[in-house]
Design a protein around this motif. Structure first.
Motif, PDB file in Angstrom:
ATOM      1  N   MET A 240       0.848  -1.180   0.000  1.00 40.56           N
ATOM      2  CA  MET A 240       0.000   0.000   0.000  1.00 40.56           C
ATOM      3  C   MET A 240       0.889   1.238   0.000  1.00 40.56           C
ATOM      4  N   GLU A 241       0.598   2.115  -0.891  1.00 40.87           N
ATOM      5  CA  GLU A 241       1.411   3.322  -1.021  1.00 40.87           C
ATOM      6  C   GLU A 241       0.851   4.420  -0.126  1.00 40.87           C
ATOM      7  N   VAL A 242       1.713   5.065   0.587  1.00 44.57           N
ATOM      8  CA  VAL A 242       1.299   6.164   1.452  1.00 44.57           C
ATOM      9  C   VAL A 242       1.566   7.468   0.709  1.00 44.57           C
ATOM     10  N   VAL A 243       0.523   8.253   0.557  1.00 45.71           N
ATOM     11  CA  VAL A 243       0.667   9.544  -0.121  1.00 45.71           C
ATOM     12  C   VAL A 243       0.789  10.611   0.953  1.00 45.71           C
ATOM     13  N   GLU A 244       1.843  11.369   0.854  1.00 47.10           N
ATOM     14  CA  GLU A 244       2.065  12.431   1.843  1.00 47.10           C
ATOM     15  C   GLU A 244       1.391  13.698   1.361  1.00 47.10           C
ATOM     16  N   LYS A 245       0.578  14.266   2.205  1.00 52.44           N
ATOM     17  CA  LYS A 245      -0.113  15.514   1.889  1.00 52.44           C
ATOM     18  C   LYS A 245       0.800  16.688   2.244  1.00 52.44           C
ATOM     19  N   ILE A 246       1.054  17.499   1.286  1.00 55.10           N
ATOM     20  CA  ILE A 246       1.893  18.672   1.525  1.00 55.10           C
ATOM     21  C   ILE A 246       0.990  19.883   1.601  1.00 55.10           C
ATOM     22  N   THR A 247       1.049  20.560   2.705  1.00 57.98           N
ATOM     23  CA  THR A 247       0.230  21.764   2.840  1.00 57.98           C
ATOM     24  C   THR A 247       1.080  22.980   2.521  1.00 57.98           C
ATOM     25  N   MET A 248       0.417  23.988   2.007  1.00 62.53           N
ATOM     26  CA  MET A 248       1.135  25.204   1.627  1.00 62.53           C
ATOM     27  C   MET A 248       1.464  26.027   2.864  1.00 62.53           C
ATOM     28  N   PRO A 249       2.507  26.814   2.774  1.00 55.06           N
ATOM     29  CA  PRO A 249       2.850  27.687   3.902  1.00 55.06           C
ATOM     30  C   PRO A 249       1.694  28.651   4.211  1.00 55.06           C
ATOM     31  N   GLN A 250       1.539  29.007   5.470  1.00 56.40           N
ATOM     32  CA  GLN A 250       0.439  29.864   5.933  1.00 56.40           C
ATOM     33  C   GLN A 250       0.405  31.195   5.190  1.00 56.40           C
ATOM     34  N   LYS A 251       1.559  31.790   4.962  1.00 56.89           N
ATOM     35  CA  LYS A 251       1.631  33.100   4.299  1.00 56.89           C
ATOM     36  C   LYS A 251       1.076  33.011   2.882  1.00 56.89           C
ATOM     37  N   GLU A 252       1.425  31.928   2.181  1.00 58.58           N
ATOM     38  CA  GLU A 252       0.947  31.741   0.819  1.00 58.58           C
ATOM     39  C   GLU A 252      -0.575  31.552   0.813  1.00 58.58           C
ATOM     40  N   LYS A 253      -1.076  30.778   1.786  1.00 68.21           N
ATOM     41  CA  LYS A 253      -2.517  30.544   1.904  1.00 68.21           C
ATOM     42  C   LYS A 253      -3.254  31.860   2.161  1.00 68.21           C
ATOM     43  N   GLU A 254      -2.742  32.659   3.084  1.00 67.98           N
ATOM     44  CA  GLU A 254      -3.362  33.954   3.381  1.00 67.98           C
ATOM     45  C   GLU A 254      -3.388  34.845   2.154  1.00 67.98           C
ATOM     46  N   ASN A 255      -2.331  34.799   1.366  1.00 66.99           N
ATOM     47  CA  ASN A 255      -2.237  35.581   0.137  1.00 66.99           C
ATOM     48  C   ASN A 255      -3.318  35.161  -0.865  1.00 66.99           C
ATOM     49  N   ILE A 256      -3.463  33.858  -1.049  1.00 67.50           N
ATOM     50  CA  ILE A 256      -4.470  33.340  -1.981  1.00 67.50           C
ATOM     51  C   ILE A 256      -5.870  33.739  -1.507  1.00 67.50           C
ATOM     52  N   ILE A 257      -6.128  33.594  -0.218  1.00 66.91           N
ATOM     53  CA  ILE A 257      -7.450  33.949   0.333  1.00 66.91           C
ATOM     54  C   ILE A 257      -7.724  35.433   0.109  1.00 66.91           C
ATOM     55  N   SER A 258      -6.746  36.262   0.411  1.00 64.42           N
ATOM     56  CA  SER A 258      -6.900  37.711   0.257  1.00 64.42           C
ATOM     57  C   SER A 258      -7.188  38.092  -1.195  1.00 64.42           C
TER      58      SER A 258
END
Length: 192
Positions: A1-19
């Motif tokens: 079974m392959e484990v897929v690692e979820k990579i989350t974006m840095p908080q600053k980048e997320k805030e930028n996209i939301i804004s």
């Protein structure tokens, strides 16, 4: 079974996209919502829920079409608002006396120590209510009784009977209209 690692974006980048997304779509979404709801407050609530859901996503960069996603979620939130909107209840049968507002339901729930007149009204209301309920088609009566007297939500009733929520809401509304017409004379007596 392959484990897929979820990579989350840095908080600053997320805030930028939301804004940027709020700036780009905020006005458009409000223009989309406003004609579909009763008032500006409801529209603002819906928009707030959309932004909350958007900002709660783990990885915003995985959304292929942000505009399409926002409009789909917004449409769903508008639908949810209508589903949650209370259908008419016994509380809607209200009369006003010198002490303020009372509903028929308030009278039904008063204890017997309120006096013989209240007890007489309670008995009469219950009698008329059950007579009117008997006149309803079985499915409308079931929805009304389950919702009003057994305190089940319309969604619970829909789930239990495998029915669409809109069908249940419609049955409840028909039942209430019938009961309102049948109880109108009693209601008028209360007002006079």
């Amino acid at each position: 079974m392959e484990v897929v690692e979820k990579i989350t974006m840095p908080q600053k980048e997320k805030e930028n996209i939301i804004s940027q997304t709020v700036s780009k779509y905020g006005g458009k979404l409000m223009s989309y919502i406003r004609p579909k709801v009763k008032n500006a407050e409801d529209a603002e609530d819906i928009l707030q829920e959309v932004w909350y859901q958007f900002s709660s996503l783990t990885n915003l960069s995985e959304i292929v079409n942000v505009g399409g996603w926002l409009y789909r979620v917004t449409a769903n939130k508008i639908t949810d608002k209508y589903r949650k909107k209370k259908t008419e209840n016994l509380e809607d049968f209200v009369y006003e006396d010198e002490d303020g507002d009372f509903s028929i339901k308030d009278i039904l729930l008063m204890d017997e120590s309120a006096g013989p007149e209240v007890k007489m009204f309670q008995d009469e209301i219950w009698k008329k209510l059950f007579e009117a309920l008997e006149e309803l088609p079985e499915k409308q009566r079931l929805v009304y009784v389950e919702n009003e007297l057994n305190d089940k939500t319309l969604q619970e009733i829909a789930d239990e009977h495998g029915e669409n929520i809109k069908t249940i809401i419609s049955r409840k509304n028909y039942a209430v209209k019938h009961l309102r017409n049948r109880l109108r004379t009693l209601y008028e007596d209360l007002k006079s």
